[in-house]
Design a protein around this motif. Sequence first.
Motif, PDB file in Angstrom:
ATOM      1  N   PHE A  56       0.798  -1.216   0.000  1.00 21.25           N
ATOM      2  CA  PHE A  56       0.000   0.000   0.000  1.00 21.25           C
ATOM      3  C   PHE A  56       0.834   1.271   0.000  1.00 21.25           C
ATOM      4  CE2 PHE A  56      -2.896  -3.146   1.921  1.00 21.25           C
ATOM      5  CZ  PHE A  56      -3.946  -3.042   1.033  1.00 21.25           C
ATOM      6  N   GLY A  57       2.144   1.169  -0.015  1.00 20.93           N
ATOM      7  CA  GLY A  57       3.005   2.330  -0.130  1.00 20.93           C
ATOM      8  C   GLY A  57       3.011   3.218   1.110  1.00 20.93           C
ATOM      9  N   TYR A  58       3.433   4.457   0.916  1.00 25.62           N
ATOM     10  CA  TYR A  58       3.609   5.411   2.011  1.00 25.62           C
ATOM     11  C   TYR A  58       2.421   6.351   2.179  1.00 25.62           C
ATOM     12  CZ  TYR A  58       8.490   3.921   2.086  1.00 25.62           C
ATOM     13  OH  TYR A  58       9.651   3.174   2.188  1.00 25.62           O
ATOM     14  N   GLY A  59       1.404   6.204   1.361  1.00 26.03           N
ATOM     15  CA  GLY A  59       0.234   7.056   1.474  1.00 26.03           C
ATOM     16  C   GLY A  59       0.305   8.269   0.562  1.00 26.03           C
ATOM     17  N   THR A  60      -0.824   8.938   0.424  1.00 24.37           N
ATOM     18  CA  THR A  60      -0.940  10.112  -0.448  1.00 24.37           C
ATOM     19  C   THR A  60      -0.045  11.246   0.036  1.00 24.37           C
ATOM     20  OG1 THR A  60      -3.236   9.506  -0.857  1.00 24.37           O
ATOM     21  CG2 THR A  60      -2.573  11.757  -1.426  1.00 24.37           C
ATOM     22  N   GLY A  61       0.835  11.694  -0.842  1.00 21.36           N
ATOM     23  CA  GLY A  61       1.788  12.740  -0.473  1.00 21.36           C
ATOM     24  C   GLY A  61       2.970  12.220   0.320  1.00 21.36           C
ATOM     25  N   GLY A  62       3.046  10.919   0.519  1.00 21.07           N
ATOM     26  CA  GLY A  62       4.113  10.349   1.337  1.00 21.07           C
ATOM     27  C   GLY A  62       5.449  10.239   0.642  1.00 21.07           C
ATOM     28  N   PHE A  63       5.448  10.407  -0.690  1.00 21.81           N
ATOM     29  CA  PHE A  63       6.715  10.257  -1.415  1.00 21.81           C
ATOM     30  C   PHE A  63       7.759  11.261  -0.952  1.00 21.81           C
ATOM     31  CE2 PHE A  63       9.461  11.915  -4.756  1.00 21.81           C
ATOM     32  CZ  PHE A  63      10.197  10.781  -5.073  1.00 21.81           C
ATOM     33  N   ALA A  64       7.391  12.535  -0.897  1.00 23.52           N
ATOM     34  CA  ALA A  64       8.360  13.578  -0.554  1.00 23.52           C
ATOM     35  C   ALA A  64       8.973  13.340   0.816  1.00 23.52           C
ATOM     36  CB  ALA A  64       7.696  14.948  -0.606  1.00 23.52           C
ATOM     37  N   VAL A  65       8.149  12.950   1.793  1.00 19.33           N
ATOM     38  CA  VAL A  65       8.655  12.707   3.150  1.00 19.33           C
ATOM     39  C   VAL A  65       9.594  11.505   3.167  1.00 19.33           C
ATOM     40  CG1 VAL A  65       8.008  12.125   5.524  1.00 19.33           C
ATOM     41  CG2 VAL A  65       6.594  13.702   4.191  1.00 19.33           C
ATOM     42  N   ALA A  66       9.167  10.408   2.533  1.00 20.67           N
ATOM     43  CA  ALA A  66       9.986   9.200   2.513  1.00 20.67           C
ATOM     44  C   ALA A  66      11.282   9.417   1.737  1.00 20.67           C
ATOM     45  CB  ALA A  66       9.194   8.048   1.901  1.00 20.67           C
ATOM     46  N   HIS A  67      11.194  10.162   0.648  1.00 19.64           N
ATOM     47  CA  HIS A  67      12.386  10.401  -0.163  1.00 19.64           C
ATOM     48  C   HIS A  67      13.369  11.315   0.561  1.00 19.64           C
ATOM     49  CE1 HIS A  67      14.640  12.120  -3.732  1.00 19.64           C
ATOM     50  NE2 HIS A  67      14.768  10.817  -3.917  1.00 19.64           N
ATOM     51  N   ASP A  68      12.854  12.307   1.270  1.00 21.77           N
ATOM     52  CA  ASP A  68      13.732  13.194   2.039  1.00 21.77           C
ATOM     53  C   ASP A  68      14.537  12.411   3.075  1.00 21.77           C
ATOM     54  OD1 ASP A  68      12.952  15.379   0.623  1.00 21.77           O
ATOM     55  OD2 ASP A  68      11.587  16.175   2.146  1.00 21.77           O
ATOM     56  N   LYS A  69      13.886  11.458   3.724  1.00 20.66           N
ATOM     57  CA  LYS A  69      14.583  10.636   4.716  1.00 20.66           C
ATOM     58  C   LYS A  69      15.630   9.747   4.045  1.00 20.66           C
ATOM     59  CE  LYS A  69      10.818  10.405   8.102  1.00 20.66           C
ATOM     60  NZ  LYS A  69       9.870   9.504   8.825  1.00 20.66           N
ATOM     61  N   LEU A  70      15.295   9.231   2.877  1.00 19.40           N
ATOM     62  CA  LEU A  70      16.205   8.327   2.176  1.00 19.40           C
ATOM     63  C   LEU A  70      17.474   9.036   1.716  1.00 19.40           C
ATOM     64  CD1 LEU A  70      16.596   5.445   0.963  1.00 19.40           C
ATOM     65  CD2 LEU A  70      15.530   6.325  -1.137  1.00 19.40           C
ATOM     66  N   ILE A  71      17.355  10.274   1.257  1.00 21.02           N
ATOM     67  CA  ILE A  71      18.508  10.974   0.680  1.00 21.02           C
ATOM     68  C   ILE A  71      19.219  11.858   1.705  1.00 21.02           C
ATOM     69  CG2 ILE A  71      17.440  10.975  -1.592  1.00 21.02           C
ATOM     70  CD1 ILE A  71      16.783  13.948  -1.174  1.00 21.02           C
ATOM     71  N   LYS A  72      18.771  11.826   2.945  1.00 23.11           N
ATOM     72  CA  LYS A  72      19.399  12.661   3.967  1.00 23.11           C
ATOM     73  C   LYS A  72      20.886  12.342   4.083  1.00 23.11           C
ATOM     74  CE  LYS A  72      18.839  14.174   8.769  1.00 23.11           C
ATOM     75  NZ  LYS A  72      18.065  13.994  10.028  1.00 23.11           N
ATOM     76  N   GLY A  73      21.710  13.369   4.027  1.00 26.32           N
ATOM     77  CA  GLY A  73      23.151  13.189   4.103  1.00 26.32           C
ATOM     78  C   GLY A  73      23.800  12.866   2.787  1.00 26.32           C
ATOM     79  N   THR A  74      23.024  12.861   1.716  1.00 25.59           N
ATOM     80  CA  THR A  74      23.567  12.592   0.382  1.00 25.59           C
ATOM     81  C   THR A  74      23.429  13.848  -0.471  1.00 25.59           C
ATOM     82  OG1 THR A  74      21.499  11.878  -0.670  1.00 25.59           O
ATOM     83  CG2 THR A  74      22.699  10.233   0.641  1.00 25.59           C
ATOM     84  N   GLY A  75      23.890  13.761  -1.701  1.00 25.67           N
ATOM     85  CA  GLY A  75      23.801  14.901  -2.607  1.00 25.67           C
ATOM     86  C   GLY A  75      22.690  14.788  -3.617  1.00 25.67           C
ATOM     87  N   VAL A  76      21.783  13.825  -3.439  1.00 24.08           N
ATOM     88  CA  VAL A  76      20.683  13.659  -4.382  1.00 24.08           C
ATOM     89  C   VAL A  76      19.734  14.850  -4.286  1.00 24.08           C
ATOM     90  CG1 VAL A  76      18.673  12.261  -4.986  1.00 24.08           C
ATOM     91  CG2 VAL A  76      20.816  11.155  -4.352  1.00 24.08           C
ATOM     92  N   GLN A  77      19.319  15.342  -5.424  1.00 23.75           N
ATOM     93  CA  GLN A  77      18.424  16.491  -5.475  1.00 23.75           C
ATOM     94  C   GLN A  77      17.063  16.148  -4.886  1.00 23.75           C
ATOM     95  OE1 GLN A  77      19.457  19.439  -6.587  1.00 23.75           O
ATOM     96  NE2 GLN A  77      17.515  20.508  -6.287  1.00 23.75           N
ATOM     97  N   ARG A  78      16.547  17.006  -4.036  1.00 26.92           N
ATOM     98  CA  ARG A  78      15.226  16.804  -3.462  1.00 26.92           C
ATOM     99  C   ARG A  78      14.153  17.052  -4.520  1.00 26.92           C
ATOM    100  NH1 ARG A  78      10.962  19.351  -1.177  1.00 26.92           N
ATOM    101  NH2 ARG A  78      10.049  18.376   0.706  1.00 26.92           N
ATOM    102  N   THR A  79      13.024  16.331  -4.432  1.00 24.68           N
ATOM    103  CA  THR A  79      11.914  16.520  -5.361  1.00 24.68           C
ATOM    104  C   THR A  79      10.614  16.102  -4.691  1.00 24.68           C
ATOM    105  OG1 THR A  79      11.040  15.948  -7.552  1.00 24.68           O
ATOM    106  CG2 THR A  79      12.176  14.208  -6.344  1.00 24.68           C
ATOM    107  N   ASP A  80       9.515  16.686  -5.151  1.00 29.02           N
ATOM    108  CA  ASP A  80       8.216  16.280  -4.618  1.00 29.02           C
ATOM    109  C   ASP A  80       7.550  15.230  -5.496  1.00 29.02           C
ATOM    110  OD1 ASP A  80       7.622  17.806  -6.795  1.00 29.02           O
ATOM    111  OD2 ASP A  80       6.238  19.166  -5.779  1.00 29.02           O
TER     112      ASP A  80
END
Length: 406
Positions: free
Chosen positions: A281-305
């Motif tokens: 069922f994934g991370y829920g509606t709008g959950g991508f940005a929050v989950a992705h921010d946590k995943l790329i924390k401390g890296t140089g990957v560009q943030r996106t919504d």
Amino acid sequence: MISFFNRASIFSVIATCFFIPFSTAFTALFSTMAVLFWFLSGRFLNFPKILKNYPTALVSLLLFFLFIIGLLYSPAELSDALSNLKKYRELLFLPIVISLLDGRPGAKSNAINSFIAGCIFLMLVSFFMKFGIIPSDRYGNSLVYHITHSFFMALLAFWSAHRTADSKQYRYFWLCVTLAALANISYVAPGRIGMLVLIVLGLLFCTQRFSFRMQIAAVLILSGLCSALYYSSDNISSRINKAIAEVRAYEHEHGCSRTSMGMRLDWYIDCVTLFQKKPLFGYGTGGFAVAHDKLIKGTGVQRTDNPHNEYLFIAVQLGSVGLFLFLLLFFLALLKSSKMVRPDGWLLQGVVISMATGCLLNSFLYDSQQGHFFAFLAAVLLASSQRHSLTFFRTGENFRTISNKF
């Protein structure tokens, strides 16, 4: 009064179709008016029948309800999650527009003519900007972003090519529109997604219009045309060469990718990682940005919504259940197109295939103009799928009939 609301609802649909290619503001205005008049006219009372008779409408509604359920377990702030949900309102428009146009075949012709007129208007403005007749806008030689512009030019070329094939009285006019759309996307609009969609729609046109023997010749001609455009247009060659160079230079090391294709590849890989963690069922509606921010924390990957891929975007938010419904939406529309009279079925195939192709490199359902395009134009064609073919196509000998003689 009911008669007025009925006419106003149809007018709103037709107006929406006209503004889809070049104005998000007016598209939002008239699509909202269509929903309002849908209620006031009482057409909402036939909604159960619509959902029963049109499986595509039912699946579209189910996918939107799944986004609503996704609000309950989303890690995003409620305001952000609701903002994300609003982006997918087009899923509601599809069954509503079908409800409005069901049993009204005359409205379909006007709606499609209106959409084509909007695309032609966008193209003419683009040429006027290119040649300095009117000043360029913030998007360069267009009223809209280059991805959106090139997408609608590819559609204009495809639809006008079908009109060229079937119309006797205005054949040369539509041939000129087809060539103008090809010239615009080749020499004016820099959007690579439109170039890709154009090639895919060109192949689709060949399979629709020609016999198998002629399809081989048509594909060879199409390949030669693509090669000629590549070598004659800096617009095409520079954009393609840049994309190839970006992919070749890509390395999935956080912080190393700042190119358009490099960032996309980063996001795609991250989406797969996120999906593997919550596949159902994934991370829920709008959950991508929050989950992705946590995943790329401390890296140089560009943030996106959003990851600029609708399939991965929905998969991360709603898991495999949401992705299945999204794919089922396309599948049912294509299945219905195979049973529709020509050229309606061919046009519906073009709507679905162009949208499905665009969703590979962009979140087109999430984007306003492309999302409205799919919802309204698919609904317009589906709503009269049991009716006769469009009135602006003249009965005559089409390309397939001609090719069968050989």
